[in-house]
Design a protein around this motif. Sequence first.
Motif, PDB file in Angstrom:
ATOM      1  N   ARG A  24       0.491  -8.583  35.096  1.00 48.86           N
ATOM      2  CA  ARG A  24       0.568  -9.508  34.079  1.00 48.86           C
ATOM      3  C   ARG A  24      -0.645 -10.053  33.538  1.00 48.86           C
ATOM      4  O   ARG A  24      -1.206 -10.087  32.330  1.00 48.86           O
ATOM      5  N   LYS A  28      -2.020  -9.717  29.908  1.00 45.83           N
ATOM      6  CA  LYS A  28      -2.164 -10.811  28.783  1.00 45.83           C
ATOM      7  C   LYS A  28      -3.262 -11.201  28.682  1.00 45.83           C
ATOM      8  O   LYS A  28      -3.808 -11.167  27.243  1.00 45.83           O
ATOM      9  N   LYS A  32      -5.163 -10.358  24.290  1.00 42.14           N
ATOM     10  CA  LYS A  32      -5.643 -11.475  23.590  1.00 42.14           C
ATOM     11  C   LYS A  32      -6.684 -10.671  22.970  1.00 42.14           C
ATOM     12  O   LYS A  32      -7.370 -11.343  21.852  1.00 42.14           O
TER      13      LYS A  32
ATOM     14  N   GLY B   9       2.490 -10.497  27.445  1.00 41.67           N
ATOM     15  CA  GLY B   9       1.730 -11.307  26.711  1.00 41.67           C
ATOM     16  C   GLY B   9       1.524 -10.989  25.165  1.00 41.67           C
ATOM     17  O   GLY B   9       0.336 -11.299  24.699  1.00 41.67           O
TER      18      GLY B   9
END
Lengths: 76, 201
Positions: A24, A28, A32, B9
């Motif tokens: 995770r 993430k 980005k 995400g």
Amino acid sequence: MEYLLILFLLFHLSSYLICLLAIRSTFKYLSKHQVRPKLRFLPFGFLRVRHIGLLYLICMSLLTFTSISVGIYFLM
Amino acid sequence: MSFWQQFLGFNPNQVRQFPGQQPGEETHVMTSGHWILLTPLLLHTLLTAAVLIYLNGFSAIFLELSFQMRFLVNTVILALLYHYMFMRLFNHFLHVLIITNFRIIDVRASIFFKREREVIPFTNIQDFRMYQNGILPRIFKYGDLILLGSSTDIRYNFSYIPHVNRVYYTMGEIHQKVAPFRQQTSTESARASESADNPRS
């Protein structure tokens, strides 16, 4: 032996949790940055981070669920 | 958005290519280190696999243990090996070098505990050099990139950059484009230092 088996089950559960957290956190951060790094190493040139993440998840799932089920069988 | 996209995400509405991207800033190069950095990882993995095979096939002391004990030891070693292998790989991919038309950004991060970022504007770079010495760097096309700042003591070193030739030429083009801005900033700073030296004039 029972205590050892319980410790063993706890180890595998926590290790699976760490695996999920690592996947995770990495994804993430990389999403980005919109980085799609490749492992430029023949014959693994097609491998990208998402494939490696998936492989990590599959390996850890197989190992954890096998270990936990066998560990519970030993406990019983 | 699906559960997995949310969990990992992904943001489909994301416009910027990296956090802190300025308006008009274009990304020219975005790369992680060369795979040769992963050779120790490969060797360690092979060594651990060989140890596991030896223990289960040939070690008399290990084979004397009960099946339960052997199972526990094998699975624990395997779990630790998986964590080591994949986390090293992830950490490798989290170290990113970004070259845009304004600046060079060195992102050094690890999975959990490290978030570092260094930004070097092109106007601060006086000169840069590329080194590709040795057999392995020439065969596998990686090398070092050294940036020299406006004062001589500022020096940035980026090692194991893949396709360092291409990165060097791209940087050369950008450096040429920002040359007028660099001259402007240097004359401004010279004027400022002159006025600081002679406050009465």
